[in-house]
Design a protein around this motif. Sequence first.
Motif, PDB file in Angstrom:
ATOM      1  N   LEU A  62      23.434 -59.004  75.614  1.00  0.00           N
ATOM      2  CA  LEU A  62      22.895 -58.120  74.839  1.00  0.00           C
ATOM      3  C   LEU A  62      23.542 -58.252  73.414  1.00  0.00           C
ATOM      4  O   LEU A  62      22.978 -57.625  72.420  1.00  0.00           O
ATOM      5  CB  LEU A  62      22.882 -56.790  75.224  1.00  0.00           C
ATOM      6  CG  LEU A  62      22.275 -56.633  76.573  1.00  0.00           C
ATOM      7  CD1 LEU A  62      22.744 -55.162  77.209  1.00  0.00           C
ATOM      8  CD2 LEU A  62      20.744 -56.521  76.619  1.00  0.00           C
ATOM      9  N   LYS A  63      24.460 -59.119  73.147  1.00  0.00           N
ATOM     10  CA  LYS A  63      24.958 -59.445  71.840  1.00  0.00           C
ATOM     11  C   LYS A  63      25.504 -58.163  71.316  1.00  0.00           C
ATOM     12  O   LYS A  63      26.932 -58.051  71.320  1.00  0.00           O
ATOM     13  CB  LYS A  63      23.842 -60.002  70.983  1.00  0.00           C
ATOM     14  CG  LYS A  63      23.767 -61.399  71.337  1.00  0.00           C
ATOM     15  CD  LYS A  63      22.967 -62.192  70.252  1.00  0.00           C
ATOM     16  CE  LYS A  63      22.558 -63.802  70.726  1.00  0.00           C
ATOM     17  NZ  LYS A  63      21.878 -64.319  69.765  1.00  0.00           N
ATOM     18  N   GLU A  64      24.949 -57.566  70.373  1.00  0.00           N
ATOM     19  CA  GLU A  64      25.595 -56.361  69.802  1.00  0.00           C
ATOM     20  C   GLU A  64      25.252 -54.961  70.234  1.00  0.00           C
ATOM     21  O   GLU A  64      24.349 -54.917  71.027  1.00  0.00           O
ATOM     22  CB  GLU A  64      25.125 -56.285  68.154  1.00  0.00           C
ATOM     23  CG  GLU A  64      23.716 -56.531  68.317  1.00  0.00           C
ATOM     24  CD  GLU A  64      23.489 -56.385  66.428  1.00  0.00           C
ATOM     25  OE1 GLU A  64      22.793 -55.472  66.023  1.00  0.00           O
ATOM     26  OE2 GLU A  64      23.775 -57.438  66.028  1.00  0.00           O
ATOM     27  N   GLY A  65      25.938 -54.011  70.005  1.00  0.00           N
ATOM     28  CA  GLY A  65      25.630 -52.511  70.352  1.00  0.00           C
ATOM     29  C   GLY A  65      26.820 -51.839  71.143  1.00  0.00           C
ATOM     30  O   GLY A  65      28.010 -52.498  71.253  1.00  0.00           O
ATOM     31  N   THR A  66      26.411 -50.744  71.586  1.00  0.00           N
ATOM     32  CA  THR A  66      27.406 -49.801  72.294  1.00  0.00           C
ATOM     33  C   THR A  66      27.181 -49.611  73.607  1.00  0.00           C
ATOM     34  O   THR A  66      25.947 -49.469  73.985  1.00  0.00           O
ATOM     35  CB  THR A  66      27.555 -48.575  71.533  1.00  0.00           C
ATOM     36  OG1 THR A  66      26.421 -47.907  71.559  1.00  0.00           O
ATOM     37  CG2 THR A  66      28.119 -48.654  70.047  1.00  0.00           C
ATOM     38  N   PHE A  67      27.729 -49.158  74.466  1.00  0.00           N
ATOM     39  CA  PHE A  67      27.671 -49.265  75.920  1.00  0.00           C
ATOM     40  C   PHE A  67      28.275 -48.016  76.483  1.00  0.00           C
ATOM     41  O   PHE A  67      29.296 -47.333  75.931  1.00  0.00           O
ATOM     42  CB  PHE A  67      28.241 -50.430  76.674  1.00  0.00           C
ATOM     43  CG  PHE A  67      27.604 -51.590  76.336  1.00  0.00           C
ATOM     44  CD1 PHE A  67      26.698 -51.982  77.275  1.00  0.00           C
ATOM     45  CD2 PHE A  67      27.889 -52.544  75.249  1.00  0.00           C
ATOM     46  CE1 PHE A  67      26.188 -53.485  76.914  1.00  0.00           C
ATOM     47  CE2 PHE A  67      27.544 -53.563  75.257  1.00  0.00           C
ATOM     48  CZ  PHE A  67      26.426 -54.128  75.845  1.00  0.00           C
ATOM     49  N   ILE A  68      27.483 -47.498  77.564  1.00  0.00           N
ATOM     50  CA  ILE A  68      28.237 -46.343  78.431  1.00  0.00           C
ATOM     51  C   ILE A  68      27.943 -46.972  79.690  1.00  0.00           C
ATOM     52  O   ILE A  68      27.033 -47.532  80.072  1.00  0.00           O
ATOM     53  CB  ILE A  68      27.103 -45.007  78.267  1.00  0.00           C
ATOM     54  CG1 ILE A  68      27.217 -44.327  76.803  1.00  0.00           C
ATOM     55  CG2 ILE A  68      27.674 -43.924  79.174  1.00  0.00           C
ATOM     56  CD1 ILE A  68      26.219 -43.336  76.574  1.00  0.00           C
ATOM     57  N   LEU A  69      29.195 -46.759  80.366  1.00  0.00           N
ATOM     58  CA  LEU A  69      28.852 -47.408  81.875  1.00  0.00           C
ATOM     59  C   LEU A  69      29.288 -46.119  82.920  1.00  0.00           C
ATOM     60  O   LEU A  69      29.843 -45.020  82.723  1.00  0.00           O
ATOM     61  CB  LEU A  69      30.301 -48.338  82.196  1.00  0.00           C
ATOM     62  CG  LEU A  69      30.221 -49.758  81.537  1.00  0.00           C
ATOM     63  CD1 LEU A  69      30.229 -49.611  79.954  1.00  0.00           C
ATOM     64  CD2 LEU A  69      31.358 -50.508  82.240  1.00  0.00           C
ATOM     65  N   CYS A 109      35.099 -56.229  74.496  1.00  0.00           N
ATOM     66  CA  CYS A 109      34.304 -55.492  75.660  1.00  0.00           C
ATOM     67  C   CYS A 109      34.638 -54.162  75.154  1.00  0.00           C
ATOM     68  O   CYS A 109      33.557 -53.053  75.358  1.00  0.00           O
ATOM     69  CB  CYS A 109      33.932 -55.873  76.637  1.00  0.00           C
ATOM     70  SG  CYS A 109      33.149 -57.630  76.893  1.00  0.00           S
ATOM     71  N   GLN A 110      35.869 -53.731  75.500  1.00  0.00           N
ATOM     72  CA  GLN A 110      36.306 -52.176  75.648  1.00  0.00           C
ATOM     73  C   GLN A 110      36.050 -51.624  74.252  1.00  0.00           C
ATOM     74  O   GLN A 110      35.697 -50.458  74.378  1.00  0.00           O
ATOM     75  CB  GLN A 110      37.593 -52.207  75.930  1.00  0.00           C
ATOM     76  CG  GLN A 110      38.043 -52.336  77.324  1.00  0.00           C
ATOM     77  CD  GLN A 110      39.688 -51.956  77.393  1.00  0.00           C
ATOM     78  OE1 GLN A 110      40.426 -51.897  76.341  1.00  0.00           O
ATOM     79  NE2 GLN A 110      39.960 -51.868  78.840  1.00  0.00           N
ATOM     80  N   ASP A 111      36.163 -52.280  73.038  1.00  0.00           N
ATOM     81  CA  ASP A 111      35.887 -51.533  72.129  1.00  0.00           C
ATOM     82  C   ASP A 111      34.365 -51.006  71.886  1.00  0.00           C
ATOM     83  O   ASP A 111      34.304 -50.257  70.981  1.00  0.00           O
ATOM     84  CB  ASP A 111      36.134 -52.573  70.583  1.00  0.00           C
ATOM     85  CG  ASP A 111      37.578 -53.003  70.615  1.00  0.00           C
ATOM     86  OD1 ASP A 111      38.126 -52.124  71.252  1.00  0.00           O
ATOM     87  OD2 ASP A 111      38.115 -53.822  69.925  1.00  0.00           O
ATOM     88  N   THR A 112      33.384 -51.661  72.555  1.00  0.00           N
ATOM     89  CA  THR A 112      32.144 -51.410  72.350  1.00  0.00           C
ATOM     90  C   THR A 112      31.788 -49.971  73.423  1.00  0.00           C
ATOM     91  O   THR A 112      30.571 -49.645  73.318  1.00  0.00           O
ATOM     92  CB  THR A 112      30.989 -52.322  72.896  1.00  0.00           C
ATOM     93  OG1 THR A 112      31.288 -52.979  73.965  1.00  0.00           O
ATOM     94  CG2 THR A 112      31.339 -53.558  71.991  1.00  0.00           C
ATOM     95  N   ILE A 113      32.619 -49.532  74.189  1.00  0.00           N
ATOM     96  CA  ILE A 113      32.428 -48.626  75.108  1.00  0.00           C
ATOM     97  C   ILE A 113      32.418 -47.342  74.735  1.00  0.00           C
ATOM     98  O   ILE A 113      33.408 -47.015  74.023  1.00  0.00           O
ATOM     99  CB  ILE A 113      33.353 -48.621  76.560  1.00  0.00           C
ATOM    100  CG1 ILE A 113      33.003 -50.113  77.088  1.00  0.00           C
ATOM    101  CG2 ILE A 113      33.074 -47.560  77.336  1.00  0.00           C
ATOM    102  CD1 ILE A 113      34.271 -50.222  78.342  1.00  0.00           C
TER     103      ILE A 113
END
Length: 363
Positions: free
Chosen positions: A163-170, A191-195
Motif C-alpha cells: 500500500l506504499k504510503e499512509g497510516t495504519f490501525i491494526l 512500519c511501526q512509525d505508520t501505526i
Amino acid sequence: MNTIFDYLEWRGDLTLEQAPFNDVDAAILARFCYEPFDGIVSESFRKKIKVEDACNAMLNIPNLDKKLLIPKEDTKLIQVIARSKRFSSMKMSGYINDIDLQRQTQFSAVVFDLDNEHNYYVAFRGTDNTLIGWKEDFNMGFDFPVPAQITALEYFEEARIGLKEGTFILGGHSKGGNLAIYASAFASCNCQDTIRAIYNFDGPGFTETIYEREQFLAIEDKVRTFVPEFSIVGMILEHSEDYSVVSSNALGFMQHEPLSWEVARDSFPLIDRVAKGSKFIDHTLKDWLSGLSMEEREKFVDTIYSLLTSGNKKKVYQLGENKLESANALVKTYAGLDDKTKKALRDITFKLLKSAGNTITRK
C-alpha cells in the motif's frame, strides 16, 4: 441495552468525514473480518472491492449460513453494513484465509481502506470454528511465537509495502487482537512509525517475560484493549497494557461475542471491573499454569486435542453431533494412549482442580 446493531442504525448514515473513526468502528471491522470473503476479496493489496459489493456477493453464496460463525447474527451484520453509508463505500483488499493442520495454525486477515487519504485498518480474524484454531490459542501457553503470530507480522509488513504510503490501525477480536499487538510490536521501525492505534477486543495476552521486551514497550501506549465483564479469553496469560471493561447482554462465556456489547452513541460505556466469575477463572488458570513446565503444558494440550479430534472431527460444532458415536471415538482414542500419557493427563487435571480450590481458599 443498545448494541453494535443499534449503532449501525444510529450512526450508519454518517461518513468518517462527518464523525471520526472510533472504538466501536474498530470493533465492527474486527468482527466483520470473520465473514467468508473467499473468492470475493482479492489477495492482492492493489486489487480492491467496495464493502457493499463484497456484502452483496456474500449474500448470494449458496448455503451461506454454513459458512458463518453465528448464522442469524452474521447475516444481519452483512445486510446492515451493506446499506451503511459509513462502511459500504470502504474498500477491501489483501484477504488471506489459511488453515494448515501440519503447522497447527489458522490465520486470516484483510485490509480496509478507511477513506481516500491512505488511512487503513488491518483486521486480523480471531479463532474461528476450527479445532486447530482453538489448539493454536492454547499453544500460546507454551510456544512463542506461534505460526499465526509470525504470519501476522509478515502480513502487516507486506501490506505496508503493497500500500506504499499512509497510516495504519491494526485490530482484531479474540486471537486477532493478540496478533495485532504482536505484528505491531515486532514490525520494523519504518512500519511501526505508520501505526496510529492497535485494538485488542478480548484477546489473550502474552507471558510476562515477553512483555518485558523493548518491542512491546515501544507500542504499549498505542494499544487499546477491551474485555467484557465476564471475560475468559481476554484474561488468558498476561496483559501489560491497561484494559477497559464493557457491559454485555449475553451470559457467561457468550460475552466474548462483541455483537453483544453495550454501545452508547459512539463509544463503549465502561464499568469498573470484571465479574467475580471471570476473576475466579483467571486466578485458577494462572495458578495452574504457573505450576506446569512448558513440556507439561504442551503434552496436555496435544493430548486434549487428540481426544477432541477423535472420529476425524475438525470443527467445534461437530463435538455436539452424533454424541454416542463421538463418545465411542473419544473412549477409543483415550484407550489407545500409553500409560505415561494417561498418568500425565490425570496429574495435570488434578492440578487444575487443586488450583481452583486454592482460588476458593484465597477468597
